[in-house]
Design a protein around this motif. Structure first.
Motif, PDB file in Angstrom:
ATOM      1  N   VAL A 128       0.724  -1.093  -0.154  1.00  0.00           N
ATOM      2  CA  VAL A 128       0.034  -0.136  -0.026  1.00  0.00           C
ATOM      3  C   VAL A 128       0.676   1.458  -0.186  1.00  0.00           C
ATOM      4  N   CYS A 129       2.196   1.256   0.406  1.00  0.00           N
ATOM      5  CA  CYS A 129       2.851   2.585   0.456  1.00  0.00           C
ATOM      6  C   CYS A 129       3.488   3.184  -0.732  1.00  0.00           C
ATOM      7  N   ASP A 130       3.134   4.527  -0.998  1.00  0.00           N
ATOM      8  CA  ASP A 130       3.722   5.361  -1.999  1.00  0.00           C
ATOM      9  C   ASP A 130       5.360   5.570  -1.581  1.00  0.00           C
ATOM     10  N   ARG A 131       5.526   5.784  -0.335  1.00  0.00           N
ATOM     11  CA  ARG A 131       6.977   6.118  -0.134  1.00  0.00           C
ATOM     12  C   ARG A 131       7.168   5.438   1.201  1.00  0.00           C
ATOM     13  N   VAL A 132       8.453   5.156   1.566  1.00  0.00           N
ATOM     14  CA  VAL A 132       8.654   4.524   2.810  1.00  0.00           C
ATOM     15  C   VAL A 132      10.032   5.190   3.527  1.00  0.00           C
TER      16      VAL A 132
ATOM     17  N   LEU B  92      16.869   8.091  10.944  1.00  0.00           N
ATOM     18  CA  LEU B  92      16.363   7.977   9.657  1.00  0.00           C
ATOM     19  C   LEU B  92      17.499   7.685   8.556  1.00  0.00           C
ATOM     20  N   VAL B  93      17.405   6.368   7.999  1.00  0.00           N
ATOM     21  CA  VAL B  93      18.653   5.885   7.337  1.00  0.00           C
ATOM     22  C   VAL B  93      18.060   6.026   5.793  1.00  0.00           C
ATOM     23  N   GLU B  94      17.021   6.020   5.593  1.00  0.00           N
ATOM     24  CA  GLU B  94      16.656   5.791   4.103  1.00  0.00           C
ATOM     25  C   GLU B  94      15.040   6.464   3.861  1.00  0.00           C
ATOM     26  N   GLU B  95      14.978   7.108   2.727  1.00  0.00           N
ATOM     27  CA  GLU B  95      13.510   7.620   2.791  1.00  0.00           C
ATOM     28  C   GLU B  95      13.266   7.484   1.047  1.00  0.00           C
ATOM     29  N   GLY B  96      12.427   7.234   0.552  1.00  0.00           N
ATOM     30  CA  GLY B  96      12.370   6.977  -1.119  1.00  0.00           C
ATOM     31  C   GLY B  96      10.843   6.323  -1.236  1.00  0.00           C
ATOM     32  N   THR B  97      10.766   6.230  -2.457  1.00  0.00           N
ATOM     33  CA  THR B  97       9.494   5.696  -3.063  1.00  0.00           C
ATOM     34  C   THR B  97       9.838   4.150  -2.559  1.00  0.00           C
ATOM     35  N   THR B  98       8.641   3.528  -2.502  1.00  0.00           N
ATOM     36  CA  THR B  98       8.612   2.234  -1.944  1.00  0.00           C
ATOM     37  C   THR B  98       9.599   1.397  -3.179  1.00  0.00           C
TER      38      THR B  98
END
Ligand code: ADP
Ligand code: ADP
Length: 232
Positions: free
Chosen positions: A207-211, A219-225
């Motif tokens: 379900v997630c668009d981003r994670v 926070l070690v990583e962030e981006g589109t799923t």
């Protein structure tokens, strides 16, 4: 819709000090389904609970819509919280009240007239497939039905944001799927911004668009799923 700027949260106890969130900065756009993952103890629960200030950060600022949540006085915070729905792993329903009374609860706290409460409750129960269960008590429902009551209650005051704290972790795979389908549908139909924390990767993929990935409060990583899962 949601922005955390340099958010730090420490817990102090007899055992010493623990940094649960360490200078976390992230943004969630309106209408996104945003996942937060990480091991047990990574700070996921603390992160989601700072967004409605169930936990107050030691440093940093948090915005929801055009309000700075971290700057609100108690009365304004109570009002802001009604626009931020939350659901829980163990549903947190009032067991001595009926399903309809559980869903009506936040509307009554808000001082809505009885006729409007009744209309809104009927509308929510119908939307969530609970119309036949209005007069029952939580103990008479399955886990999936209880979580749908939790969702109905969370949506009662028409929030712009829904926070989901391990909302499917107590459910079997089939029921998890049903609740995720529902969240997906509410996200699209109501333009609801959803932040969910989970230790279940399949939930994020579904379900997630981003994670965002938390590790020891950072926070070690962030981006589109797709990006986060393609570049582990
Ligand atoms: P997660 O949800 O990822 O499992 P938490 O946010 O619950 O992580 O916890 C992050 C860290 O903060 C952990 O080390 C945890 O033990 C600690 N912690 C969480 N809540 C409290 C509390 N109320 N008092 C003391 N330490 C806490
Ligand atoms: P209203 O005039 O009732 O505010 P809206 O256009 O806001 O109508 O919403 C259309 C329908 O969707 C209504 O039944 C309303 O109760 C429901 N609805 C709108 N926003 C939300 C929300 N955030 N959560 C739950 N239900 C909502």
């Amino acid at each position: 819709m949601i922005r955390l700027e340099g958010v730090t949260k420490r817990y102090r106890s007899a055992a010493g000090e623990r940094v649960a969130l360490d200078n976390v900065t992230l943004s969630v756009a309106q209408g996104q389904v945003f996942g937060v993952v990480g091991r047990s103890g990574a700070g996921k629960s603390t992160l989601i609970r700072t967004i409605n200030r169930l936990e107050t950060p030691d440093a940093g600022r948090i915005f929801v819509g055009d309000e700075e949540i971290t700057a609100l006085k108690p009365a304004a915070l109570r009002a802001a919280r009604r626009r931020i729905g939350m659901i829980f792993q163990h549903f947190n329903l009032l067991n001595a009240r009926t399903i309809a009374q559980n869903v009506a609860f936040p509307l009554k706290l808000e001082g809505r007239p009885a006729a409007e409460v009744d209309r809104r409750v009927a509308d929510l129960l119908a939307r969530l497939g609970l119309a036949d269960h209005a007069a029952k008590y939580p103990a008479q429902l399955s886990g999936g039905q209880k979580q749908r009551v939790g969702i109905a209650r969370a949506l009662a005051c028409k929030p712009r944001v829904l926070l989901c704290d391990e909302a499917t972790s107590a459910l079997d795979p089939e029921t998890t799927d049903e609740i995720l389908t529902l969240l997906d549908q509410l996200n699209r139909e109501l333009d609801l911004t959803v932040v969910l924390i989970t230790h279940q990767m399949e939930v994020v993929r579904r379900v997630c668009d981003r994670v965002a990935v938390l590790q020891d409060g950072r926070l070690v990583e962030e981006g589109t799923t797709a990006d986060v899962f393609l570049h582990p």
